[in-house]
Design a protein around this motif. Structure first.
Motif, PDB file in Angstrom:
ATOM      1  N   UNK A   1       0.836  -1.202   0.000  1.00 56.22           N
ATOM      2  CA  UNK A   1       0.000   0.000   0.000  1.00 56.22           C
ATOM      3  C   UNK A   1       0.871   1.252   0.000  1.00 56.22           C
ATOM      4  N   UNK A   2       1.957   1.247   0.770  1.00 55.09           N
ATOM      5  CA  UNK A   2       2.883   2.381   0.787  1.00 55.09           C
ATOM      6  C   UNK A   2       3.545   2.574  -0.567  1.00 55.09           C
ATOM      7  N   UNK A   3       3.917   1.482  -1.198  1.00 52.47           N
ATOM      8  CA  UNK A   3       4.556   1.571  -2.515  1.00 52.47           C
ATOM      9  C   UNK A   3       3.579   2.116  -3.554  1.00 52.47           C
ATOM     10  N   UNK A   4       2.314   1.739  -3.440  1.00 49.11           N
ATOM     11  CA  UNK A   4       1.297   2.270  -4.356  1.00 49.11           C
ATOM     12  C   UNK A   4       1.108   3.769  -4.128  1.00 49.11           C
ATOM     13  N   UNK A   5       1.073   4.167  -2.864  1.00 47.51           N
ATOM     14  CA  UNK A   5       0.915   5.592  -2.542  1.00 47.51           C
ATOM     15  C   UNK A   5       2.117   6.390  -3.028  1.00 47.51           C
ATOM     16  N   UNK A   6       3.312   5.835  -2.877  1.00 49.89           N
ATOM     17  CA  UNK A   6       4.528   6.498  -3.349  1.00 49.89           C
ATOM     18  C   UNK A   6       4.473   6.737  -4.854  1.00 49.89           C
ATOM     19  N   UNK A   7       4.047   5.731  -5.603  1.00 55.43           N
ATOM     20  CA  UNK A   7       3.954   5.885  -7.060  1.00 55.43           C
ATOM     21  C   UNK A   7       2.841   6.861  -7.441  1.00 55.43           C
ATOM     22  N   UNK A   8       1.753   6.859  -6.681  1.00 54.28           N
ATOM     23  CA  UNK A   8       0.659   7.798  -6.939  1.00 54.28           C
ATOM     24  C   UNK A   8       1.141   9.235  -6.790  1.00 54.28           C
ATOM     25  N   UNK A   9       1.851   9.528  -5.709  1.00 57.67           N
ATOM     26  CA  UNK A   9       2.340  10.888  -5.481  1.00 57.67           C
ATOM     27  C   UNK A   9       3.387  11.255  -6.532  1.00 57.67           C
TER      28      UNK A   9
ATOM     29  N   UNK B   1      -7.341  -4.943   6.526  1.00 58.12           N
ATOM     30  CA  UNK B   1      -6.409  -5.186   5.425  1.00 58.12           C
ATOM     31  C   UNK B   1      -7.107  -5.309   4.075  1.00 58.12           C
ATOM     32  N   UNK B   2      -8.388  -5.607   4.075  1.00 51.67           N
ATOM     33  CA  UNK B   2      -9.152  -5.456   2.840  1.00 51.67           C
ATOM     34  C   UNK B   2      -9.185  -3.979   2.459  1.00 51.67           C
ATOM     35  N   UNK B   3      -9.253  -3.114   3.486  1.00 59.25           N
ATOM     36  CA  UNK B   3      -9.172  -1.669   3.250  1.00 59.25           C
ATOM     37  C   UNK B   3      -7.869  -1.278   2.572  1.00 59.25           C
ATOM     38  N   UNK B   4      -6.772  -1.950   2.936  1.00 53.03           N
ATOM     39  CA  UNK B   4      -5.495  -1.704   2.254  1.00 53.03           C
ATOM     40  C   UNK B   4      -5.610  -2.032   0.767  1.00 53.03           C
ATOM     41  N   UNK B   5      -6.241  -3.175   0.476  1.00 54.52           N
ATOM     42  CA  UNK B   5      -6.387  -3.587  -0.919  1.00 54.52           C
ATOM     43  C   UNK B   5      -7.250  -2.597  -1.690  1.00 54.52           C
TER      44      UNK B   5
ATOM     45  N   UNK C   1      -6.190  -0.307  -5.008  1.00 57.32           N
ATOM     46  CA  UNK C   1      -7.003  -0.218  -6.228  1.00 57.32           C
ATOM     47  C   UNK C   1      -7.333   1.239  -6.538  1.00 57.32           C
ATOM     48  N   UNK C   2      -7.645   2.010  -5.500  1.00 57.05           N
ATOM     49  CA  UNK C   2      -7.960   3.430  -5.677  1.00 57.05           C
ATOM     50  C   UNK C   2      -6.776   4.187  -6.259  1.00 57.05           C
TER      51      UNK C   2
ATOM     52  N   UNK D   1      -6.319   6.148 -10.254  1.00 58.70           N
ATOM     53  CA  UNK D   1      -5.821   7.482 -10.599  1.00 58.70           C
ATOM     54  C   UNK D   1      -4.505   7.419 -11.374  1.00 58.70           C
ATOM     55  N   UNK D   2      -3.685   6.425 -11.081  1.00 58.22           N
ATOM     56  CA  UNK D   2      -2.430   6.277 -11.822  1.00 58.22           C
ATOM     57  C   UNK D   2      -2.701   5.999 -13.298  1.00 58.22           C
ATOM     58  N   UNK D   3      -3.579   5.051 -13.563  1.00 57.74           N
ATOM     59  CA  UNK D   3      -3.899   4.698 -14.952  1.00 57.74           C
ATOM     60  C   UNK D   3      -4.563   5.870 -15.660  1.00 57.74           C
ATOM     61  N   UNK D   4      -5.441   6.569 -14.935  1.00 62.81           N
ATOM     62  CA  UNK D   4      -6.105   7.743 -15.513  1.00 62.81           C
ATOM     63  C   UNK D   4      -5.086   8.814 -15.875  1.00 62.81           C
ATOM     64  N   UNK D   5      -4.101   9.029 -15.013  1.00 69.50           N
ATOM     65  CA  UNK D   5      -3.068  10.032 -15.270  1.00 69.50           C
ATOM     66  C   UNK D   5      -2.159   9.619 -16.412  1.00 69.50           C
TER      67      UNK D   5
END
Length: 314
Positions: free
Chosen positions: A115-123, A204-208, A212-213, A217-221
């Motif tokens: 989840x942290x790695x996904x957030x890092x790539x999002x930012x 941890x489902x919340x993490x998943x 996805x969230x 936004x990554x794919x949209x960007x």
């Protein structure tokens, strides 16, 4: 069974009956697998630690992901290797709880780090102008700290709900211990044994969902920018492959434990149980080592310098 059910001090892992005739071969293959896990993960960890040019959020998170892979597999492989050469597959009650704690906390820590790695790539891709302020060193340390301490705390509480139980059975139908199967051996279930695991699953489902969230936004960007598409293919694709690999393996085992058919052969059941302890710890470092150009070059340079006094050049 004795009247005093609290006398149970050992559990039997009853998933080994089908391995007896091939135990030496399985032992050698498992030992080779465990050595490969240590080799590929330790190579990534040492390379990132030694090279200051890799002390960036993405690589720091990756380093912790590999450390977690070593931690989680340490809860399984030594005991499993011992059992393959043993005729009695026993584990002490404290040892069973410890094994379950290590495997569960490792799975949860993996989700936190992904989840942290996904957030890092999002930012990095969607908000590049504020990246260095949002992902500064102090915040990264805090993020990593909570990625480790939260699973440990939640699993400690969850395990604690069963530790004081009296047990009316001693057979665990698996090749390693997990909290769900341990709690089924308790003479009576408490509300806490239901509430805390349910909370952990939801958390941890919340993490998943968060991952996805971020990818939405990554794919949209990336659709709107050729440069972002390049960044996505270089840094996000390895993470996405790692995520799919890990989540698929864990869901495979979780769904089978709860809803699986007993008609499947024991070998198939064991493969399902081991998959997330075999495939992700090997594949994840290889995916990142091959896909991330900077890391791949540093690893090659580090390996070339092994055995001589050499510093990694900038």
């Amino acid at each position: 069974m004795m009247d005093n059910v609290s006398v149970i001090s050992m559990f039997t892992l009853s998933g080994f009956s089908g391995t007896f005739s091939h135990r030496v071969t399985l032992f050698l293959l498992t030992l080779l697998c465990y050595c490969v896990i240590w080799l590929v993960n330790l190579t990534i960890v040492v390379t990132i630690i030694m090279d200051k040019n890799l002390h960036e959020p993405m690589y720091i998170f990756l380093c912790n992901l590999c450390i977690n892979g070593l931690y989680g597999t340490a809860g399984f492989y030594p005991k499993f290797l011992h059992d393959l050469l043993s005729t009695r597959h026993l584990i002490s009650v404290p040892g069973c709880f410890l094994q379950g704690f290590m495997i569960h906390s490792s799975v949860c820590a993996e989700l936190s780090l992904l989840a942290l790695m996904a957030y890092d790539r999002y930012v990095a891709i969607c908000r590049p102008l504020v990246y260095h302020s949002v992902m500064n060193t102090k915040r990264v340390v805090v993020y990593v700290f909570f990625a480790w301490i939260t699973p440990f705390f939640l699993m400690f509480i969850s395990t604690g709900t069963t530790v004081t139980s009296r047990f009316c059975g001693s057979h665990i139908p698996k090749i390693y211990c997990i909290n769900l199967l341990i709690s089924k051996l308790a003479c009576s279930a408490s509300i806490a044994q239901v509430v805390f695991p349910a909370f952990n699953y939801t958390f941890y489902v919340g993490h998943a969902v968060f991952i996805v969230w971020t990818y939405f936004f990554l794919i949209k960007s990336c659709k709107a920018s050729k440069e972002n598409r390049s960044k996505f293919m270089q840094t996000c694709l390895p993470h996405l492959l790692t995520l799919m690999n890990f989540v698929g393996s864990v869901l495979f085992d979780l769904l089978y434990v709860r809803f699986g058919s007993k008609d499947l052969s024991e070998n198939v059941q064991n493969f399902m149980a081991m998959e997330f302890l075999v495939i992700p710890p090997i594949i994840n470092p290889l995916i990142y080592g091959l896909r991330l150009t900077q890391l791949r070059k540093r690893i090659a340079h580090f390996l070339c310098c092994t055995g001589s006094v050499c510093r990694l050049k900038a």
